[in-house]
Design a protein around this motif. Structure first.
Motif, PDB file in Angstrom:
ATOM      1  N   SER A 252       0.743  -1.119   0.033  1.00 12.54           N
ATOM      2  CA  SER A 252       0.126  -0.019  -0.238  1.00 12.54           C
ATOM      3  C   SER A 252       0.678   1.246  -0.049  1.00 12.54           C
ATOM      4  CB  SER A 252      -0.785  -0.126   1.191  1.00 12.54           C
ATOM      5  OG  SER A 252      -0.147  -0.079   2.389  1.00 12.54           O
ATOM      6  N   ARG A 253       2.170   1.346   0.569  1.00 11.98           N
ATOM      7  CA  ARG A 253       2.932   2.537   0.752  1.00 11.98           C
ATOM      8  C   ARG A 253       3.724   2.447  -0.515  1.00 11.98           C
ATOM      9  NH1 ARG A 253       5.578  -0.916   4.426  1.00 11.98           N
ATOM     10  NH2 ARG A 253       7.706  -1.458   3.816  1.00 11.98           N
ATOM     11  N   ASP A 316      -0.059   5.866   3.836  1.00  9.26           N
ATOM     12  CA  ASP A 316       0.623   4.909   4.322  1.00  9.26           C
ATOM     13  C   ASP A 316       2.189   5.530   3.794  1.00  9.26           C
ATOM     14  OD1 ASP A 316      -0.973   3.183   5.552  1.00  9.26           O
ATOM     15  OD2 ASP A 316      -1.005   1.570   3.890  1.00  9.26           O
ATOM     16  N   ALA A 317       2.061   5.913   2.620  1.00  5.30           N
ATOM     17  CA  ALA A 317       3.264   6.633   2.200  1.00  5.30           C
ATOM     18  C   ALA A 317       3.882   7.620   3.008  1.00  5.30           C
ATOM     19  CB  ALA A 317       3.258   7.045   0.730  1.00  5.30           C
ATOM     20  N   TYR A 320       5.091   6.231   6.349  1.00  8.21           N
ATOM     21  CA  TYR A 320       6.320   5.748   6.014  1.00  8.21           C
ATOM     22  C   TYR A 320       7.640   6.758   5.618  1.00  8.21           C
ATOM     23  CZ  TYR A 320      10.181   2.704   4.133  1.00  8.21           C
ATOM     24  OH  TYR A 320      11.231   2.066   4.100  1.00  8.21           O
TER      25      TYR A 320
END
Length: 334
Positions: A252-253, A316-317, A320
């Motif tokens: 997802s990221r 998510d990115a 992260y």
């Protein structure tokens, strides 16, 4: 001219190989298949360009049913197939081929000038069963074969036109999305009180077949435009579902996940308007498809998944990035 026994058609749909959507002037230049014939353009409810119609001469067979030996062999036809190209929203390209099959008033072969003067009409010049039997047998034969070198090949006619347009010098061959070409094979016949009715089938992941029944002969004229409209929306559903499946292969990221999905949100979601370019006479055919399989219901679900996937991937990115940034700063302080 005799009342058509059946109309046979084939439509190819693909993403135009261009980084940007074409303007009206650019679309008119691309679709100008015949010198001196104008490209039709509609601005509302969405941009639609339709090329002039050109005729392709044919002298071939049509199977009568999926078992010609038992059901009557083949109908031999002579005449022309009408072909044209369509551009939807400056983005989605289609090639369309169809012909009306009629009984010849005289079974003797005519001069080509006779056939060329009747664009998109093919005449059966041999003896075939009575009308009701012949109509259904021609529909079965078109979808099920058997297919030989002598059989009408609308697929090749449509594919050749699509290929010629896709290789036009004005196109940069840089589409924003990787998407496959889909095929829609269609038939239409007159059913009186039995119409309007549709029978849509997904033959495989890129080929669809639909049988149409309309009430009157005048309705047959509009079935091609309905099928082109249907083919665009089926293509949109197919491409959107495939892009979501492709995106699921990445975490997802991962930037690749957003790179896969974001172009669809930008370039495709605004093209959905089933029935928007369908003529009034046959617009009722959409009602059945909206109920089952539920075109708009499927599209709404896919677009919701698309937006949710992009939102989650973006979040998510960012998390992260923040986490790795904090970890980097902590190591620096040490």
């Amino acid at each position: 001219m005799a009342t058509p026994l059946v109309v046979l058609g084939e439509i190819r749909t693909c993403l135009l190989p261009s980084a940007t959507a074409l303007s009206q002037a650019e679309a008119s230049e691309l679709l100008a298949l015949m010198p001196g014939s104008a490209v039709r353009w509609k601005e509302r409810p969405g941009k639609l360009a339709i090329s002039p119609t050109i005729a392709v001469g044919v002298d071939c067979d049509l199977a009568l049913g999926d078992d010609p030996v038992r059901e009557g062999g083949f109908a031999h036809i002579v005449g022309t197939v009408a072909t044209n190209a369509v551009l939807v929203g400056g983005r989605v390209l289609q090639s369309s081929a169809h012909t009306r099959v009629v009984r010849a008033t005289d079974r003797r072969r005519q001069t080509w000038s006779h056939y060329i003067s009747c664009k998109g009409i093919t005449e059966v010049i041999n003896r075939i069963p009575e009308r009701e039997i012949a109509e259904k047998a021609l529909v079965r034969g078109y979808f099920s074969g058997p297919f030989t070198e002598q059989t009408l090949d609308l697929a090749s006619i449509s594919e050749r036109l699509l290929g010629d347009i896709r290789m036009a010098a004005q196109l940069d061959q840089r589409p924003p999305i990787r998407a496959r070409t889909t095929r829609l094979r269609w038939t239409a016949r007159i059913g009186g009180s039995a119409g309007p009715a549709t029978d849509l089938r997904l033959d495989d992941d890129r080929v669809r077949s639909i049988q149409l029944i309309v009430r009157e002969e005048k309705d047959l004229t509009e079935t091609q435009r309905f099928c082109e409209d249907l083919a665009v929306h089926d293509w949109l559903l197919t491409v959107m579902a495939e892009l979501l499946d492709e995106a699921d292969h990445f975490p997802s990221r991962s930037p690749k996940r957003i790179d896969t999905l974001a172009p669809a949100l930008e370039h495709l979601t605004g093209l959905w308007m089933p029935g928007g370019h369908t003529p009034t006479l046959v617009r009722a055919l959409w009602k059945e498809l909206q109920n089952d399989p539920g075109f708009t219901r499927q599209w709404t679900t896919l677009v919701s998944r698309l937006r949710d996937n992009i939102a989650v991937a973006t979040l998510d990115a960012l998390r992260y990035k923040a986490f790795t940034g904090d970890a980097h700063q902590e190591r620096a302080h040490r």
